[in-house]
Design a protein around this motif. Structure first.
Motif, PDB file in Angstrom:
ATOM      1  N   GLY A   1      -2.647  -4.319   4.861  1.00  0.00           N
ATOM      2  CA  GLY A   1      -1.470  -4.635   5.660  1.00  0.00           C
ATOM      3  C   GLY A   1      -0.422  -3.555   5.719  1.00  0.00           C
ATOM      4  O   GLY A   1       0.689  -3.780   6.234  1.00  0.00           O
ATOM      5  N   ALA A   2      -0.721  -2.349   5.216  1.00  0.00           N
ATOM      6  CA  ALA A   2       0.274  -1.278   5.193  1.00  0.00           C
ATOM      7  C   ALA A   2       0.492  -0.698   6.586  1.00  0.00           C
ATOM      8  O   ALA A   2      -0.453  -0.473   7.339  1.00  0.00           O
ATOM      9  CB  ALA A   2      -0.159  -0.179   4.235  1.00  0.00           C
ATOM     10  N   THR A   3       1.734  -0.432   6.904  1.00  0.00           N
ATOM     11  CA  THR A   3       2.112   0.209   8.163  1.00  0.00           C
ATOM     12  C   THR A   3       2.678   1.605   7.927  1.00  0.00           C
ATOM     13  O   THR A   3       2.740   2.406   8.856  1.00  0.00           O
ATOM     14  CB  THR A   3       3.170  -0.620   8.902  1.00  0.00           C
ATOM     15  OG1 THR A   3       4.315  -0.782   8.048  1.00  0.00           O
ATOM     16  CG2 THR A   3       2.624  -1.988   9.286  1.00  0.00           C
ATOM     17  N   HIS A   4       3.123   1.880   6.693  1.00  0.00           N
ATOM     18  CA  HIS A   4       3.756   3.145   6.364  1.00  0.00           C
ATOM     19  C   HIS A   4       3.180   3.696   5.054  1.00  0.00           C
ATOM     20  O   HIS A   4       2.546   2.971   4.286  1.00  0.00           O
ATOM     21  CB  HIS A   4       5.276   2.980   6.193  1.00  0.00           C
ATOM     22  CG  HIS A   4       6.009   2.753   7.474  1.00  0.00           C
ATOM     23  ND1 HIS A   4       5.855   1.605   8.234  1.00  0.00           N
ATOM     24  CD2 HIS A   4       6.919   3.527   8.133  1.00  0.00           C
ATOM     25  CE1 HIS A   4       6.628   1.676   9.298  1.00  0.00           C
ATOM     26  NE2 HIS A   4       7.284   2.829   9.259  1.00  0.00           N
ATOM     27  N   TYR A   5       3.428   4.966   4.827  1.00  0.00           N
ATOM     28  CA  TYR A   5       3.091   5.592   3.560  1.00  0.00           C
ATOM     29  C   TYR A   5       4.315   6.357   3.061  1.00  0.00           C
ATOM     30  O   TYR A   5       5.222   6.699   3.829  1.00  0.00           O
ATOM     31  CB  TYR A   5       1.890   6.540   3.706  1.00  0.00           C
ATOM     32  CG  TYR A   5       2.176   7.780   4.515  1.00  0.00           C
ATOM     33  CD1 TYR A   5       2.610   8.964   3.897  1.00  0.00           C
ATOM     34  CD2 TYR A   5       2.010   7.787   5.904  1.00  0.00           C
ATOM     35  CE1 TYR A   5       2.879  10.095   4.645  1.00  0.00           C
ATOM     36  CE2 TYR A   5       2.273   8.918   6.657  1.00  0.00           C
ATOM     37  CZ  TYR A   5       2.710  10.076   6.023  1.00  0.00           C
ATOM     38  OH  TYR A   5       2.988  11.201   6.754  1.00  0.00           O
ATOM     39  N   THR A   6       4.355   6.607   1.773  1.00  0.00           N
ATOM     40  CA  THR A   6       5.441   7.398   1.200  1.00  0.00           C
ATOM     41  C   THR A   6       4.920   8.227   0.050  1.00  0.00           C
ATOM     42  O   THR A   6       4.048   7.788  -0.703  1.00  0.00           O
ATOM     43  CB  THR A   6       6.597   6.501   0.715  1.00  0.00           C
ATOM     44  OG1 THR A   6       7.622   7.324   0.152  1.00  0.00           O
ATOM     45  CG2 THR A   6       6.144   5.513  -0.365  1.00  0.00           C
ATOM     46  N   HIS A   7       5.438   9.444  -0.068  1.00  0.00           N
ATOM     47  CA  HIS A   7       5.200  10.273  -1.238  1.00  0.00           C
ATOM     48  C   HIS A   7       6.259   9.909  -2.276  1.00  0.00           C
ATOM     49  O   HIS A   7       7.445  10.179  -2.091  1.00  0.00           O
ATOM     50  CB  HIS A   7       5.301  11.754  -0.881  1.00  0.00           C
ATOM     51  CG  HIS A   7       4.071  12.280  -0.201  1.00  0.00           C
ATOM     52  ND1 HIS A   7       3.875  13.616   0.047  1.00  0.00           N
ATOM     53  CD2 HIS A   7       2.964  11.653   0.271  1.00  0.00           C
ATOM     54  CE1 HIS A   7       2.700  13.789   0.638  1.00  0.00           C
ATOM     55  NE2 HIS A   7       2.133  12.604   0.786  1.00  0.00           N
ATOM     56  N   VAL A   8       5.818   9.297  -3.369  1.00  0.00           N
ATOM     57  CA  VAL A   8       6.741   8.885  -4.431  1.00  0.00           C
ATOM     58  C   VAL A   8       6.937  10.051  -5.399  1.00  0.00           C
ATOM     59  O   VAL A   8       5.973  10.659  -5.851  1.00  0.00           O
ATOM     60  CB  VAL A   8       6.184   7.667  -5.193  1.00  0.00           C
ATOM     61  CG1 VAL A   8       7.091   7.301  -6.358  1.00  0.00           C
ATOM     62  CG2 VAL A   8       6.025   6.483  -4.258  1.00  0.00           C
ATOM     63  N   PHE A   9       8.208  10.376  -5.691  1.00  0.00           N
ATOM     64  CA  PHE A   9       8.469  11.463  -6.629  1.00  0.00           C
ATOM     65  C   PHE A   9       9.670  11.103  -7.499  1.00  0.00           C
ATOM     66  O   PHE A   9      10.362  10.118  -7.268  1.00  0.00           O
ATOM     67  CB  PHE A   9       8.670  12.800  -5.908  1.00  0.00           C
ATOM     68  CG  PHE A   9       9.776  12.818  -4.877  1.00  0.00           C
ATOM     69  CD1 PHE A   9      11.016  13.377  -5.165  1.00  0.00           C
ATOM     70  CD2 PHE A   9       9.571  12.300  -3.600  1.00  0.00           C
ATOM     71  CE1 PHE A   9      12.026  13.411  -4.227  1.00  0.00           C
ATOM     72  CE2 PHE A   9      10.580  12.338  -2.641  1.00  0.00           C
ATOM     73  CZ  PHE A   9      11.814  12.895  -2.957  1.00  0.00           C
ATOM     74  N   TYR A  10       9.897  11.943  -8.524  1.00  0.00           N
ATOM     75  CA  TYR A  10      10.887  11.619  -9.548  1.00  0.00           C
ATOM     76  C   TYR A  10      11.854  12.786  -9.725  1.00  0.00           C
ATOM     77  O   TYR A  10      11.654  13.666 -10.568  1.00  0.00           O
ATOM     78  CB  TYR A  10      10.184  11.294 -10.873  1.00  0.00           C
ATOM     79  CG  TYR A  10       9.127  10.224 -10.704  1.00  0.00           C
ATOM     80  CD1 TYR A  10       9.481   8.903 -10.478  1.00  0.00           C
ATOM     81  CD2 TYR A  10       7.773  10.550 -10.711  1.00  0.00           C
ATOM     82  CE1 TYR A  10       8.514   7.929 -10.286  1.00  0.00           C
ATOM     83  CE2 TYR A  10       6.796   9.581 -10.517  1.00  0.00           C
ATOM     84  CZ  TYR A  10       7.182   8.275 -10.299  1.00  0.00           C
ATOM     85  OH  TYR A  10       6.219   7.303 -10.101  1.00  0.00           O
TER      86      TYR A  10
END
Length: 726
Positions: free
Chosen positions: A87-96
Motif C-alpha cells: 500500500g505504499a505510495t511514497h518512499y523516504t531515505h531515513v537518516f540521522y
C-alpha cells in the motif's frame, strides 16, 4: 487536591479509559507471523530478487564487501513492487543528522506516463542516492549555511521497511548522510566506519588464534530504554514539558519513590495497553523487543530488546523512541524521554549492552565455563580494559548533554568517573596473571533458598554492580552512562574505536613475538595481558561508585572526573582522541571539531531555552497565582478586622516575602540571559556556571510558593498529579 480543570480531565481520562483500538488477538495471528512483516528482509529479498542479485547483496551484508552498483536497479524494482503491494505510495531515505533525531523527506513513486495516466517507478539511482537540503542541519562549520547540498547513501546492511499511517503506508530506506565533500553529517556514517575498522583489527588478533574468517567481526548492542509517561491533559498545561522535556518547576510531593513500590509492580491497565500497542508496532518492523516493566520512579517504565548487530540496533532504537512517542498520543499520554523530567526522583538512562562477535564464534566476551583457560576471551577483555583506561574521558564526552548532566553522578546513575566493574571472578583471574600465575578461578555455585518446594538455582560467580558506568555482565559489557534521549551511535562509535586501537596494539605486539609453539603462544598472550593489567588495571573498580571514598580514590588513581558536559566535550578534539579516530578513518579532524562545536551549541541553546521559559512561566503563571492568593488573604484580613476580629497576618507576610524573593530571582536571571557570546565553549561554560544556578534559585522560590499558595489557584499540574494519575 487541585481544582484545576486539567486534573479533573486527567482523572476522567483514567477512570473512563477505553483502549485506543480493538484488543490485539495473537491467537488469531501469532507474533511469529507478525514479526518482520513490514520489513524488506533477506527472506523477502530471496523470494523477489534474481538469484545472482540476491547472492551479491547477501554477500555484501554478511562479509562487509563492496556493494555492486549494477545490482541496484533489480533491488529497487523488487523493493518498489513489495512496497506498493503493502500500500505504499511514497518512499523516504531515513537518516540521522546531528540533531540526534530521525530525519526523512518523502518522494512519491508516481510518475506520469504521458498518456494521462501514471506509473509507479523507482530506479536503482534513486535507491542508492538521495539529495536532501542539508543547509538547515547542524554541521559545526563543515560547510557554509548557503551551501545546501547533502547526500543520503543507501545502507544496504540494514533492511528497508514499511511504516504505517492511518491514511496509508510509505517505504523507509536506511541511509547515511554526508556533505558534498563526503564528510559525515550524521550518526550512522561514523558507526559504519568504526565497525569496518573494528572488523579489520579483530580479525588480525583472531588470525593469531588460528581463526581465518570469511565472515565479519561485528559489534552488537542491546539498549534498554527508560521513559516516563504523563497524562496529556497535564502535558499541555506544562509549557516546560512541551518545550524542554523536563519540569522547570515543581515542589516535592509527599510521596516519591521512597517505598520502592513502583519498581516491577503491577503495570497500570492504560500503561499496559500502551506497551502492548508499542510492541505490536515494533514487531511488524522486526524490532526484537523482549522486556517491559515498571521502573524505579513513579510514572517511569522500561522497554528492552534482544541483542542485534550494532548498526541495526542503533536504527531500531531510534524507531523505538519514535514509536513510544507516537503510540502514547493514541492512549492519551505523553512519553517523556528526557534524562530528568522530574527533580527528586530517578531520571532515565539507556543502558547500552555491548559485545563483539561473529555468527560462528558467538560473543568474543563469553568467558565460557573455565574463563581462566580461555586466552581468547581474556585477551579481548584486556583490550577493553586498556581502551577504557586510555579513553575514559571520551566515553564521558559522548554522553555529555545538558539533560544527562542532571543524572550522572547522582545516586541513581553511574558517576561521571569512568571505571570498569569485572566482578570477583574475573578480577581474581587478572590479578593472578598480573602476579605471574593463573591456577584456577571462582566457579559458579548453586543457590538454595531454604524452601523444599523451591528448586536450587544456578548462582553466578559474582554479583552485579549497578553503580558502575561500564560493567561486565556475563558475556558482554554494559555502558550505563548513556542518557535516555541520546542516540546510541556516538557511544558505539567510541567503544568500537577504543577497542580497535587496543586490538591493533595487541596484534602488532603479538605478530613480532615468537609464536612457533602452543606454549610460546600462550606465554606471549599472557605476557601482554599481564602488561595491560599492570599499566591499566587501575580502571577496574568493583566497589560503590556512589561513595565519596570512590571520588577520592579515583583522583588518586588519576582517573578524570568530568562533572559537566562543558568539562567533557572539549575531549572530542584532544590529541589522543583525534589521533585514534583519524588513524582508523572513523572521523577526520574537521569532523571531530564540527561535532564538538555542534554539541556545545546545542548545550548552550538548550539552556537559553530553559532560561527564557523559566522567566516567562514565573512571570506569567506563578507570580499572578501568588498575587491572587495575597489578595484573597488581604481581603480576608480586612473583612475580619471590619467585624472586630483579630487575624493572624503571618500567612500573608510569608506569601509576600516568598513572592518578593521570586521577583528578585527572576530579575537576576533576566540580566544573565541578556549576555551574548559568539564562542560556543565560552557560552556553554557561562550558561553552566551562571545561568543554571540562577534558574535553580528561581525554581527554589517558586516551589516554596507552591507549598503555601491555595491549591485551587496554583496554575501548574503538580508532581503528585503527574506522577501518580495513570
Amino acid at each position: 487536591m487541585s481544582g484545576n480543570q486539567s486534573r479533573q480531565d486527567a482523572i476522567k481520562a483514567v477512570t473512563n479509559y477505553t483502549p485506543a483500538s480493538a484488543p490485539l488477538n495473537y491467537a488469531e495471528k501469532g507474533v511469529g507471523e507478525i514479526f518482520g512483516s513490514n520489513v524488506f528482509s533477506l527472506k523477502v529479498m530471496e523470494e523477489r530478487l534474481p538469484k545472482n542479485v540476491f547472492a551479491s547483496i547477501k554477500k555484501t551484508i554478511e562479509t562487509g564487501g563492496k556493494l555492486d552498483p549494477s545490482m541496484a536497479d533489480a533491488v529497487a524494482s523488487a523493493m518498489k513492487d513489495w512496497a506498493v503491494s503493502k500500500g505504499a505510495t511514497h518512499y523516504t531515505h531515513v537518516f540521522y543528522p546531528l540533531t540526534g533525531l530521525t530525519a526523512e523527506k518523502h518522494d512519491g513513486f508516481l510518475t506520469p506516463d504521458g498518456k494521462g495516466g501514471a506509473l509507479a517507478e523507482f530506479s536503482g539511482k534513486l535507491l542508492i542516492q538521495g539529495e536532501p537540503d542539508a543547509s538547515s542541519f547542524p554541521s559545526g562549520g563543515l560547510r557554509a549555511t548557503f551551501e545546501a547540498r547533502g547526500y543520503t547513501a543507501w545502507d544496504v546492511t540494514n533492511p528497508a521497511y514499511i511504516l504505517e499511517n492511518p491514511n496509508g503506508t510509505f517505504l523507509c530506506i536506511p541511509t547515511a548522510f554526508v556533505s558534498w565533500t563526503g564528510e559525515a553529517l550524521d550518526k550512522k556514517t561514523p558507526l559504519l566506519r568504526s565497525n569496518q575498522a573494528l572488523n579489520a583489527q579483530a580479525k588480525r588478533v583472531l588470525a593469531l588464534f588460528g581463526r581465518d574468517l570469511d565472515e565479519q567481526v561485528q559489534s552488537f548492542a542491546g539498549p534498554e530504554q527508560e521513559y516516563f509517561l504523563v497524562d496529556r491533559n497535564f502535558y499541555f498545561e506544562r509549557p516546560d514539558l512541551q518545550l524542554t522535556g523536563r519540569t522547570l518547576f515543581g515542589a516535592k510531593p509527599a510521596k516519591g519513590q521512597e517505598l520502592d513500590d513502583h519498581y516491577f509492580g503491577a503495570i497500570p491497565e492504560r500503561v499496559l495497553s500502551f506497551m502492548m500497542n508499542v510492541e505490536h508496532e515494533l514487531y511488524k518492523l522486526g524490532v526484537p523487543v523482549k522486556t517491559r516493566h515498571n521502573e524505579v520512579a513513579p510514572g517511569q517504565f522500561e522497554i528492552a530488546p534482544l541483542y542485534e548487530q550494532a548498526n541495526l540496533a542503533n536504527d531500531h532504537n531510534q524507531t523505538v523512541m519514535t514509536t513510544l512517542k507516537g503510540v502514547a498520543k493514541k492512549h492519551g499520554m505523553a512519553c517523556m524521554l528526557h534524562e530528568k523530567p522530574f527533580a527528586g526522583i530517578n531520571g532515565s538512562g539507556k543502558h547500552l549492552n555491548y559485545s563483539i562477535g561473529t555468527k560462528s564464534l558467538g560473543s568474543l566476551f563469553d568467558p565460557g565455563e573455565t574463563p581462566h583457560e580461555n586466552l581468547q576471551f581474556l585477551l579481548f577483555c584486556a583490550a577493553i580494559i586498556r581502551g577504557v583506561h586510555l579513553h575514559g574521558d571520551l566515553l564521558r564526552a559522548v554522553v555529555a548533554t545538558a539533560g544527562n548532566d542532571h543524572r550522572l553522578g547522582a545516586n541513581e546513575a553511574p558517576p561521571a568517573i569512568m571505571s570498569i566493574y569485572l566482578g570477583e571472578q574475573l578480577t581474581d583471574i587478572f590479578e593472578q596473571i598480573k602476579k605471574g600465575t593463573c591456577n584456577g578461578c571462582k566457579t559458579k555455585g548453586e543457590l538454595r533458598v531454604g524452601v523444599d518446594t523451591l528448586p536450587p538455582l544456578p548462582m553466578d560467580a559474582g554479583d552485579r554492580n549497578r553503580t558502575s558506568p561500564f560493567a561486565f555482565t556475563g558475556n558482554r559489557f554494559e555502558f550505563r552512562a548513556v542518557g535516555s534521549n541520546l542516540s546510541i551511535a556516538g557511544p558505539l562509535v567510541s567503544i568500537n574505536a577504543l577497542l580497535t586501537e587496543s586490538l591493533d596494539y595487541i596484534a602488532t605486539k603479538l605478530e613480532a613475538m615468537d609464536l612457533s609453539t602452543p606454549e610460546a603462544f600462550k606465554n606471549a598472550v599472557l605476557g601482554i595481558i599481564k602488561e595491560i593489567i599492570t599499566k591499566h588495571g587501575n580502571i577496574i573498580f568493583n566497589g560503590n561508585g556512589y561513595s565519596q571514598e570512590w571520588q577520592e580514590e579515583a583522583a588518586r588513581r588519576g582517573l578524570p572526573n568530568l562533572k559537566t558536559a562543558v568539562d567533557a566535550l572539549p575531549v572530542l578534539t584532544s590529541a589522543p582522541v583525534v589521533e585514534m579516530f583519524t588513524k582508523y578513518g572513523i572521523f577526520s579532524e574537521r569532523e571531530l571539531a564540527s561535532r564538538q562545536e555542534v554539541y556545545l551549541e546545542q548545550y548552550g541553546q538548550h539552556l537559553v531555552t530553559e532560561g527564557l521559559l523559566t522567566v516567562k512561566m514565573a512571570k506569567t503563571m506563578i507570580l499572578p497565582a501568588a498575587v491572587r492568593y495575597m489578595r484573597e488573604l488581604a481581603d480576608t484580613c480586612a473583612s475580619l478586622k471590619s467585624v472586630g476580629m483579630d487575624y493572624e497576618m503571618a500567612v500573608l507576610e510569608d506569601v509576600t516575602d516568598k513572592m518578593r524573593s521570586l521577583k528578585k530571582a527572576i530579575g537576576e536571571l533576566e540580566v544573565l540571559l541578556e549576555t551574548e557570546m559568539e564562542d560556543p565553549l565560552e557560552k556553554a561554560r557561562y550558561m553552566g556556571d551562571k545561568v543554571i544556578p540562577a534558574m535553580l534559585k528561581v525554581r527554589e522560590c517558586a516551589d516554596a510558593l507552591e507549598d503555601v499558595v491555595a491549591d485551587d489557584l496554583w496554575p501548574l499540574p503538580t508532581y503528585q498529579e503527574m506522577l501518580f494519575i495513570k
